[in-house]
Design a protein around this motif. Sequence first.
Motif, PDB file in Angstrom:
ATOM      1  N   ALA A  22      48.894  -5.176  45.352  1.00  0.00           N
ATOM      2  CA  ALA A  22      47.853  -4.375  44.712  1.00  0.00           C
ATOM      3  C   ALA A  22      48.315  -2.935  44.497  1.00  0.00           C
ATOM      4  N   GLN A  41      46.457  -3.763  39.494  1.00  0.00           N
ATOM      5  CA  GLN A  41      45.532  -4.534  38.671  1.00  0.00           C
ATOM      6  C   GLN A  41      44.287  -4.895  39.460  1.00  0.00           C
ATOM      7  N   ARG A  42      43.162  -5.007  38.755  1.00  0.00           N
ATOM      8  CA  ARG A  42      41.903  -5.301  39.415  1.00  0.00           C
ATOM      9  C   ARG A  42      41.943  -6.631  40.155  1.00  0.00           C
ATOM     10  N   LYS A  43      42.580  -7.619  39.536  1.00  0.00           N
ATOM     11  CA  LYS A  43      42.614  -8.935  40.183  1.00  0.00           C
ATOM     12  C   LYS A  43      43.444  -8.899  41.461  1.00  0.00           C
ATOM     13  N   ARG A  44      44.455  -8.023  41.527  1.00  0.00           N
ATOM     14  CA  ARG A  44      45.242  -7.902  42.755  1.00  0.00           C
ATOM     15  C   ARG A  44      44.375  -7.363  43.896  1.00  0.00           C
ATOM     16  N   TRP A  45      43.546  -6.388  43.587  1.00  0.00           N
ATOM     17  CA  TRP A  45      42.647  -5.849  44.603  1.00  0.00           C
ATOM     18  C   TRP A  45      41.594  -6.885  44.990  1.00  0.00           C
ATOM     19  N   LEU A  46      41.190  -7.706  44.043  1.00  0.00           N
ATOM     20  CA  LEU A  46      40.230  -8.766  44.349  1.00  0.00           C
ATOM     21  C   LEU A  46      40.830  -9.761  45.342  1.00  0.00           C
ATOM     22  N   ARG A 106      45.486   5.825  45.825  1.00  0.00           N
ATOM     23  CA  ARG A 106      44.740   4.565  45.817  1.00  0.00           C
ATOM     24  C   ARG A 106      43.893   4.382  47.081  1.00  0.00           C
ATOM     25  N   VAL A 110      40.270   3.406  46.271  1.00  0.00           N
ATOM     26  CA  VAL A 110      40.167   2.005  45.835  1.00  0.00           C
ATOM     27  C   VAL A 110      40.309   1.074  47.027  1.00  0.00           C
ATOM     28  N   THR A 163      37.458  -1.504  48.433  1.00  0.00           N
ATOM     29  CA  THR A 163      37.743  -2.938  48.518  1.00  0.00           C
ATOM     30  C   THR A 163      37.483  -3.460  49.925  1.00  0.00           C
TER      31      THR A 163
END
Length: 509
Positions: free
Chosen positions: A180, A185-190, A224, A227, A231
């Motif tokens: 991440a 990318q958003r999906k990596r954080w997801l 980050r 973020v 998360t």
Amino acid sequence: MSKTQTTTRPEAGTAAPPVTPPVRAGRPRPWVALRLTRFLPAGLTGALMLGVGLVHAGRPVLSWDEVTSAEVASRSVPQIVDLIPHLDAVFGFYYLLLHWWTALAGTSETALRLPSIVAMAGAVAVAAELGRRLFTPMTGLVTGLILCMIPNTSRYAAEARSYAFACFFAVLALLLLLEAIQRGQRKRWLWYGLSVLFLGLFHLVALTTLVAHAAFVALHRRSRLPVWAGTVTAALLPLAPIAWFGLHQQDAQLHWVEPLNLRRLHSMPGEIAGSREVVWFLIGMAVLVSWRPLRRLAPVALFAIGPLAVLAVVSVLFSPMWVARYLLVVLAPLAMLAAVALTGGRDGWPRFTVLRVVTALLLLGAIAIPGQRAVRAATAKTGPDYRSAAAVVLDRAAPGDVIVYPARNRSTRAGMDYYLRDRGPAGVAPADPLVRVPSAETGWLIATEHTAAAAHVTGAARIWIVVGDVRPDPLTARPDLRPLLTADYRRSGLWHEKRATVGLYELRP
């Protein structure tokens, strides 16, 4: 006119992104070699751990915690959900997983332990991959090989509890955090947030590894941090009810944990690894690590030290929680630090480095052999030898026999029920007439018994008493039955197994 070279500085408050291990200058590596060094560390060590975990996985008798897992997994989903507000909320998700698994695979010792074996193999593979990403392919490979040798990696792989899953998601979460941070990318954080959620679902105490995550973000990409914090907060919110239940259940679940003192502090490393010799060998190598670059090594060190420090503080200031199996997550970073010390954290496969690594691993393997044998012994687990106690009963059982256990006992009844399920040579097992409401229907782990115990066993030709410890007189565990059994019965047999006493009483003529 000559060209002028310019350099760009990172923004203020922003650390440089994570760097990949340096690659030697020279001829480019062949495609096959690149693929091999990429997939070998995780693939080889994960497969090796799977094989190691399966060796004699069904030999040890189920521990008293494992018989609880087997009993709760046999309940219906509503019954498991009904248990969570009362007890074992922190294991609720694992019980549901095991319920669905045993419906497909059965309830043999190996079947019960197979999900944990796979999870631990995954933990070793991911730890090797993390070592490769942070340092070099050789470091990743050595990390995985060291983990395969640690005795308690094998023990808790073959343990029908959630600790292997905690080990898996602890290293997976750090690996996904690295992804991440690098890609943003958003999906990596997801994916990272989901790994933190599952880490907490399998064991709340393993969330102490988030200390290392915070350090990792601060050292590699401070911009980050918001973020990351958002998360993690989103991942922790669904865990709040479990944490609330667990906090209010700790008196019932952790009443047996001794207060932290210097003796327990000194013995803890050996208890975590399953071998004092192995763990101090690894700690000795970890101390020799050359702490450069610090920003790659510091998070790994915090991964190893953070959970220990947090649990020690909680145990001293609030409630004792200093339990070795709660801290198994520190084995992966300890193995990685030892691997960095052996390999130097440098790319390539220099002959001298390879020789040093092979020599150290052979020595470590020799030191680990006694521990590896010990964790596979028939009575290696904690708790009574239910299998042998059940064999004593089944080999001599006769139609009409009844069996009783100490009042309000959780594990002895569950363990004996598990091993009595196969019946004996005569195809019979004693009845349990004292149960008024089975534990599955009480919302707890303990069955409700009839208050007038003697009235419900009077007239039985033979009465078995099984106690979960060794004592010369089994009736000390059931004083309410002593008048009946001393007046109308005679003791015709007494057997002692590991932490178990079996007594047989026959009706006088």
